[in-house]
Design an enzyme around this catalytic site. Structure first.
Site, PDB file in Angstrom:
ATOM      1  N   ASN A  25       0.871  -1.175   0.000  1.00 27.19           N
ATOM      2  CA  ASN A  25       0.000   0.000   0.000  1.00 27.19           C
ATOM      3  C   ASN A  25       0.910   1.227   0.000  1.00 27.19           C
ATOM      4  OD1 ASN A  25      -1.781   2.064   0.520  1.00 27.19           O
ATOM      5  ND2 ASN A  25      -2.348   1.364   2.572  1.00 27.19           N
ATOM      6  N   TRP A  26       0.925   1.905  -1.142  1.00 29.84           N
ATOM      7  CA  TRP A  26       1.848   3.047  -1.267  1.00 29.84           C
ATOM      8  C   TRP A  26       1.347   4.289  -0.551  1.00 29.84           C
ATOM      9  CZ3 TRP A  26       3.633   3.117  -7.156  1.00 29.84           C
ATOM     10  CH2 TRP A  26       4.510   2.045  -7.369  1.00 29.84           C
ATOM     11  N   LYS A  27       0.069   4.316  -0.182  1.00 30.03           N
ATOM     12  CA  LYS A  27      -0.498   5.500   0.491  1.00 30.03           C
ATOM     13  C   LYS A  27      -0.265   6.751  -0.369  1.00 30.03           C
ATOM     14  CE  LYS A  27       0.097   3.042   4.815  1.00 30.03           C
ATOM     15  NZ  LYS A  27       0.343   3.076   6.256  1.00 30.03           N
ATOM     16  N   HIS A 112      -9.233   1.084   5.414  1.00 27.66           N
ATOM     17  CA  HIS A 112      -7.916   1.301   6.030  1.00 27.66           C
ATOM     18  C   HIS A 112      -8.068   2.242   7.226  1.00 27.66           C
ATOM     19  CE1 HIS A 112      -3.762   2.403   6.658  1.00 27.66           C
ATOM     20  NE2 HIS A 112      -3.437   1.321   5.975  1.00 27.66           N
ATOM     21  N   GLU A 114      -6.347   4.604   8.241  1.00 27.86           N
ATOM     22  CA  GLU A 114      -6.126   6.031   7.923  1.00 27.86           C
ATOM     23  C   GLU A 114      -7.381   6.647   7.319  1.00 27.86           C
ATOM     24  OE1 GLU A 114      -2.558   5.368   5.665  1.00 27.86           O
ATOM     25  OE2 GLU A 114      -1.563   4.741   7.518  1.00 27.86           O
ATOM     26  N   GLU A 184      -4.912  -5.155  10.418  1.00 26.22           N
ATOM     27  CA  GLU A 184      -3.845  -4.183  10.626  1.00 26.22           C
ATOM     28  C   GLU A 184      -4.054  -3.474  11.963  1.00 26.22           C
ATOM     29  OE1 GLU A 184      -1.994  -2.857   6.651  1.00 26.22           O
ATOM     30  OE2 GLU A 184      -3.747  -1.613   6.962  1.00 26.22           O
ATOM     31  N   GLY A 190       3.151   1.816  10.684  1.00 31.34           N
ATOM     32  CA  GLY A 190       4.112   2.909  10.577  1.00 31.34           C
ATOM     33  C   GLY A 190       4.929   3.157  11.828  1.00 31.34           C
ATOM     34  N   SER A 230       3.951  -2.619   9.899  1.00 30.52           N
ATOM     35  CA  SER A 230       5.413  -2.679  10.025  1.00 30.52           C
ATOM     36  C   SER A 230       6.019  -4.005   9.540  1.00 30.52           C
ATOM     37  CB  SER A 230       5.853  -2.390  11.469  1.00 30.52           C
ATOM     38  OG  SER A 230       5.491  -1.071  11.821  1.00 30.52           O
ATOM     39  N   GLY A 251       3.129  -1.355   4.088  1.00 26.66           N
ATOM     40  CA  GLY A 251       3.181   0.078   3.800  1.00 26.66           C
ATOM     41  C   GLY A 251       4.592   0.518   3.452  1.00 26.66           C
ATOM     42  N   GLY A 252       5.308   1.024   4.455  1.00 24.93           N
ATOM     43  CA  GLY A 252       6.634   1.620   4.234  1.00 24.93           C
ATOM     44  C   GLY A 252       7.574   0.763   3.400  1.00 24.93           C
TER      45      GLY A 252
HETATM   46  O1  13P Z   1      -0.880   0.589   6.781  1.00 21.96           O
HETATM   47  C1  13P Z   1      -0.184  -0.308   6.350  1.00 21.96           C
HETATM   48  C2  13P Z   1      -0.515  -0.995   5.096  1.00 21.96           C
HETATM   49  O2  13P Z   1      -1.812  -0.720   4.700  1.00 21.96           O
HETATM   50  C3  13P Z   1       1.030  -0.730   7.065  1.00 21.96           C
HETATM   51  O3  13P Z   1       1.975   0.285   6.967  1.00 21.96           O
HETATM   52  P1  13P Z   1       3.470   0.007   7.476  1.00 21.96           P
HETATM   53  O4  13P Z   1       3.919  -1.268   6.825  1.00 21.96           O
HETATM   54  O5  13P Z   1       4.250   1.208   7.028  1.00 21.96           O
HETATM   55  O6  13P Z   1       3.396  -0.127   8.964  1.00 21.96           O
END
Ligand code: 13P
Length: 295
Positions: A25-27, A112, A114, A184, A190, A230, A251-252
């Site tokens: 997920n590139w956000k 998600h 967020e 998640e 993050g 993470s 994510g990251g």
């Molecule tokens: O929110 C995430 C994937 O949707 C997870 O993010 P991270 O891997 O950066 O913790």
């Protein structure tokens, strides 16, 4: 059974096998189309013949979808990070499910944390998105998970139960092959604080039992439940060894082609201790996966 799962039976056990699913997920990243294309092609390059037999998808910002599709050349799917549940009309700034479908998008994220926290999306609104995505013939990855305060009060299971029940409301059992769940925990997103494999496994098991209550055992056993929060090259193998963890939503680390490439090439070893010993290393998936121990 859906294409994502098949059943293998020995004389003493039935074991469902769900196809692993590694997703990124590139956000709100990266900052330019050139960077997006370079990242997508770098990630596609890490998928080789010896990679695990896993489904791979990247959820990317809308503006990068078509260039990322061209960059990966069908080696993985490019999904959308969200959708507006309305089909068309006066919704300035929105992107509809038919629009996404028309450019070849298959997977779409919904729920998600967020979107829930920053954009105020409710379970009801998330459910509308899920229904619209399914209705349009695409697949939805429904994200669920508890906050740190909820985790500390031992509420992970009940929070996930509510989010699952409300998010999946109205989705028919026959459409569940086009649904995946991403657990998640908000406290792991993050933060670099990946849930231990034991914690993640325990919540995944709970989620599977909730799905069994909403639908039935078969639906629960077929459902792919991914872990997110993470996930890194260092943590992926131990997470993927857990029997109820079917993949990762990253994510990251999905913004670094070397790191995400290593995650795609995870190593899994799965044991069954009922007289049949099952060793599964996806790299040698073409060799015999089952061998008898003790005769
Ligand atoms: O929110 C995430 C994937 O949707 C997870 O993010 P991270 O891997 O950066 O913790």
């Amino acid at each position: 059974f859906s294409t994502s799962a098949s059943i293998r039976a020995s004389s003493t056990t039935s074991l469902y096998e769900r196809k692993p699913f590694i997703s990124g997920n590139w956000k709100l990243n990266p900052q330019s189309k050139d960077e997006a294309v370079a990242l997508a092609s770098g990630i596609a390059g890490s998928i080789t013949e010896s990679s695990p037999d896993a489904e791979v998808a990247l959820f990317v910002p809308y503006v990068f979808i078509e260039s990322a599709q061209s960059a990966v050349g069908g080696k993985l799917s490019i999904g959308a990070e969200g959708v507006c549940p309305q089909g068309n009309g006066a919704y300035t700034g929105a992107i509809s499910a038919p629009m996404l479908n028309s450019i070849g998008v298959n997977w779409v994220l919904a729920g998600h944390s967020e979107r829930r926290e920053i954009f105020g999306e409710t379970d009801e609104y998330i459910n509308e998105q899920c229904l619209k995505i399914i209705d349009e013939g695409m697949s939805v990855m429904l994200c669920i998970g508890e906050s740190l305060a909820e985790f500390e009060q031992d509420l992970a299971g009940s929070v996930c139960a509510v989010q699952l029940k409300k998010g999946l409301k109205g989705i028919k059992k026959e459409d569940l092959g086009r649904v995946a769940i991403a657990y998640e925990p908000v406290w792991a997103i993050g933060t670099g604080k990946v849930a231990t494999p034991e914690i993640a496994q325990s919540v995944h098991e709970t989620c599977r039992s909730i799905i069994a209550k909403i639908y039935d055992d078969e639906a629960a056993q077929d459902m792919r439940i991914l872990y997110g929060g993470s996930v890194s090259p260092e943590s992926v193998d131990d997470l993927m060894k857990q029997p109820d963890i079917d993949g990762a939503l990253v994510g990251g680390a999905s913004l670094d082609s070397d790191k995400f490439g290593r995650i795609i090439n995870f190593q899994k070893r799965f044991m069954v201790t009922d007289g049949m010993q099952q060793l599964w290393d996806p790299r040698s998936a073409s060799s015999s996966r089952t061998k008898c121990s003790g005769g």
